[in-house]
Design an enzyme around this catalytic site. Sequence first.
Site, PDB file in Angstrom:
ATOM      1  N   THR A   1       0.847  -1.206   0.000  1.00 25.34           N
ATOM      2  CA  THR A   1       0.000   0.000   0.000  1.00 25.34           C
ATOM      3  C   THR A   1       0.872   1.242   0.000  1.00 25.34           C
ATOM      4  OG1 THR A   1      -1.814  -1.065   1.149  1.00 25.34           O
ATOM      5  CG2 THR A   1      -1.628   1.313   1.426  1.00 25.34           C
TER       6      THR A   1
ATOM      7  N   VAL B   1     -13.289  -3.385   4.185  1.00 22.98           N
ATOM      8  CA  VAL B   1     -12.533  -2.148   4.003  1.00 22.98           C
ATOM      9  C   VAL B   1     -11.556  -2.038   5.158  1.00 22.98           C
ATOM     10  CG1 VAL B   1     -12.691   0.373   3.961  1.00 22.98           C
ATOM     11  CG2 VAL B   1     -14.413  -1.003   2.777  1.00 22.98           C
TER      12      VAL B   1
ATOM     13  N   GLY C   1      -0.091  -1.820   6.239  1.00 21.81           N
ATOM     14  CA  GLY C   1      -0.135  -3.017   7.075  1.00 21.81           C
ATOM     15  C   GLY C   1      -1.559  -3.458   7.347  1.00 21.81           C
TER      16      GLY C   1
HETATM   17  C1  SD4 Z   1      -5.481  -2.594   4.410  1.00 17.82           C
HETATM   18  N1  SD4 Z   1      -3.652  -1.227   5.135  1.00 17.82           N
HETATM   19  O1  SD4 Z   1      -6.361  -2.681   3.587  1.00 17.82           O
HETATM   20  C2  SD4 Z   1      -4.187  -1.961   4.016  1.00 17.82           C
HETATM   21  C3  SD4 Z   1      -3.284  -3.022   3.504  1.00 17.82           C
HETATM   22  C4  SD4 Z   1      -1.893  -2.596   3.270  1.00 17.82           C
HETATM   23  O2  SD4 Z   1       0.026  -2.776   2.090  1.00 17.82           O
HETATM   24  O3  SD4 Z   1      -1.355  -1.718   3.877  1.00 17.82           O
HETATM   25  N2  SD4 Z   1      -1.230  -3.179   2.337  1.00 17.82           N
HETATM   26  O4  SD4 Z   1      -5.583  -3.034   5.553  1.00 17.82           O
END
Ligand code: SD4
Length: 331
Positions: free
Chosen positions: A191, A220, A243
């Site tokens: 992300t 979500v 994360g």
């Molecule tokens: C989530 N924070 O949908 C996002 C996932 C993520 O790198 O950070 N991926 O929880």
Amino acid sequence: MKRRKFLKNSTKITAGLVSAPLLASYPDTRKIETKINDHTVETKPIAICTWNFQNATAKAWEVLKNGGSALDAVEQGVMVEEANENNQTVGKGGRPDRNGNVTLDACIMDKDGHCGAVLAMQNIAHPVSVARKVMEDTPHVMLAGKGAEQFAYEKGFEKVNLLTEKSKQEWLEWKKTSKYKPIINIENHDTIGMLAIDKNGDISGACTTSGMAYKYAGRVGDSPIIGAGLFVDNEVGGATATGVGEEVVRTVGSFLIVELMRQGKSPQEACEEGVKRIMAKNKDNTDFQIGFIAMNKKGDTGSFCIHPGFTYRQYSNEGHVNNPSDSFIKR
Ligand code: SD4
């Protein structure tokens, strides 16, 4: 470089080793001063993002260098990753939910506290730009699902198939066992959250993701939730997260970090406290990754994560660097 290999290598990285040559000077050499309440703060243009997304941060820096706004910088910066089909956690090429649908989440926030977000939106390649349209063209902050998609079409966005052959084949493979377990640093953690300060000393941020691979349909995370995955307060600074989103939401992580900076903590100290707050709620469970990055009004930056392996890319007039992040668990 393959993500797995990069992450293996990234723990060996030191800031000095990866620092690149000085960039072309920032065009405006005046000292940049902005007023916070009754005192003046000297600040510097800068762009940072979660992970080592060099092309995205370079794009943001190009916007800043040409005198563009922090808002344009973060939007155009994260769009680079939304368009990168090799990044399987953002935009086109993102891994689908368990039904095989790629659903995207994104948000954006400007210097005046205006913000927009789209949640679980399908078939649109640049959710951050739709989020910006929500912010600028509607009285709302968030649009979700079909409504967000319909709004995007009304605004002229094209329908795109977001599921690449690679992500589809991996999903079909996953379906054979259907085990849902995010692996630390791998598969689920690309992300992009980005923060920038422009020549006027104003801060904006953006965050965009396809969320956790093989999530329940409709799930979500934190990334499009203002305060959780991203928060900007132009008087103080900004923070953004990557994360396991559920844990970031539980502490409203990015808002928490900005408020800690308001109370006088440095971006580094605030990120550390943010992670510690999460770990205090997870005494028996440390088997997940979260990384925060933050910047204050002066352009000081910091980061902290749970497990080693997280880095953040930084561009300023002093050059560009991939900063390794210190972690709560050392090894
Ligand atoms: C989530 N924070 O949908 C996002 C996932 C993520 O790198 O950070 N991926 O929880």
